[in-house]
Design a protein around this motif. Sequence first.
Motif, PDB file in Angstrom:
ATOM      1  N   ILE A 155      -6.293  74.744  24.580  1.00  0.00           N
ATOM      2  CA  ILE A 155      -7.195  75.704  25.202  1.00  0.00           C
ATOM      3  C   ILE A 155      -6.692  77.111  24.931  1.00  0.00           C
ATOM      4  N   ALA A 156      -7.599  78.006  24.685  1.00  0.00           N
ATOM      5  CA  ALA A 156      -7.223  79.385  24.397  1.00  0.00           C
ATOM      6  C   ALA A 156      -6.707  80.054  25.665  1.00  0.00           C
ATOM      7  N   ALA A 157      -6.159  81.229  25.510  1.00  0.00           N
ATOM      8  CA  ALA A 157      -5.639  81.976  26.659  1.00  0.00           C
ATOM      9  C   ALA A 157      -5.961  83.456  26.501  1.00  0.00           C
ATOM     10  N   ALA A 172     -11.651  84.841  32.321  1.00  0.00           N
ATOM     11  CA  ALA A 172     -11.267  84.197  31.068  1.00  0.00           C
ATOM     12  C   ALA A 172     -12.211  83.025  30.834  1.00  0.00           C
ATOM     13  N   ARG A 173     -13.250  83.265  30.060  1.00  0.00           N
ATOM     14  CA  ARG A 173     -14.259  82.243  29.801  1.00  0.00           C
ATOM     15  C   ARG A 173     -13.717  81.202  28.827  1.00  0.00           C
ATOM     16  N   ASP A 192     -11.783  79.654  33.439  1.00  0.00           N
ATOM     17  CA  ASP A 192     -12.265  78.276  33.310  1.00  0.00           C
ATOM     18  C   ASP A 192     -11.095  77.310  33.224  1.00  0.00           C
ATOM     19  N   GLY A 193      -9.944  77.795  32.782  1.00  0.00           N
ATOM     20  CA  GLY A 193      -8.726  76.995  32.748  1.00  0.00           C
ATOM     21  C   GLY A 193      -7.817  77.349  33.910  1.00  0.00           C
ATOM     22  N   GLY A 208     -10.385  76.977  37.113  1.00  0.00           N
ATOM     23  CA  GLY A 208     -11.342  75.887  36.911  1.00  0.00           C
ATOM     24  C   GLY A 208     -12.750  76.286  37.279  1.00  0.00           C
ATOM     25  N   ALA A 209     -13.137  77.516  36.952  1.00  0.00           N
ATOM     26  CA  ALA A 209     -14.427  78.056  37.412  1.00  0.00           C
ATOM     27  C   ALA A 209     -15.613  77.282  36.873  1.00  0.00           C
ATOM     28  N   SER A 210     -15.460  76.598  35.737  1.00  0.00           N
ATOM     29  CA  SER A 210     -16.562  75.818  35.176  1.00  0.00           C
ATOM     30  C   SER A 210     -16.525  74.366  35.628  1.00  0.00           C
TER      31      SER A 210
END
Length: 270
Positions: A155-157, A172-173, A192-193, A208-210
């Motif tokens: 996962i990107a950061a 951070a989408r 999202d992470g 964990g917004a998504s």
Amino acid sequence: MPKTTLPIEIKISTVVAISTILHSADPQAIDTALEQMTGGVSDFFEDEFAVIDVAAIAHEAPAIDWPKLVQLLKKYRLNAVAVRGASPAMIDAIRANGLALDDGTSGARPPEAAPPQAAPAAAPVAPVAAAPEPAPEPTPAPAPIPAPPALAPAIAAMIVDTPVRAGQRIYARGADLIVTATVNNGAELIADGSIHVYAPLNGRALAGASGNAEARIFALSMQPELVSIAGVYRTFDEGFPSDLARQPTQIRLVGDRIDIQALASASPRA
């Protein structure tokens, strides 16, 4: 650069919305629950967009009073924009009240089934000839060694090296969020992470917004106003647990409960 002559432009934009998951259609019960959740703080939600999730009650709840529900959420500075999990019987009333329908698939549709193919016509039966002698069976080739499974992409950061001020929001989408400077009271981090703060965390942190329930929140000095993982919130109106305040700490979701744990400890703290 030439200036556009169009009176309007349409561009894709990322908007963060809070999921308000209903387990009751009773306005009084919802009002009481929101009052307890916010502790009477008038700017708790700060005019966030809200998606009303009715999947848990869609097939058993009586008709929902949508105008009253929208006004009730607005009372707590939540601006309802869409409804998720609605039953077919609710759709007309939802649209009549200016709310969108959100099926959680971003417009994706299942592929249509291919039409059944007609069976080929039977060929004329030819006279049966004598079967030839079977040829010797060849020696089977060794089965190929399967290739190792591909590793999932990391996962990107998003990395932020400057202090996050009061009133500032960082999202951070589709990625983790790493902050190496102080997060002040009134600031808000959304990812999202997972969220990693290598400094004091004093504002709000929503990981964990998504909907990623495996996301976590880490900080070298934890003193947040509010934390959330996958939409499950916890506030600290009476202060962060004193034995963990301003200590290296992680926050995670266990079931439907927020757990707080010292980074050097294996024992979770509810």
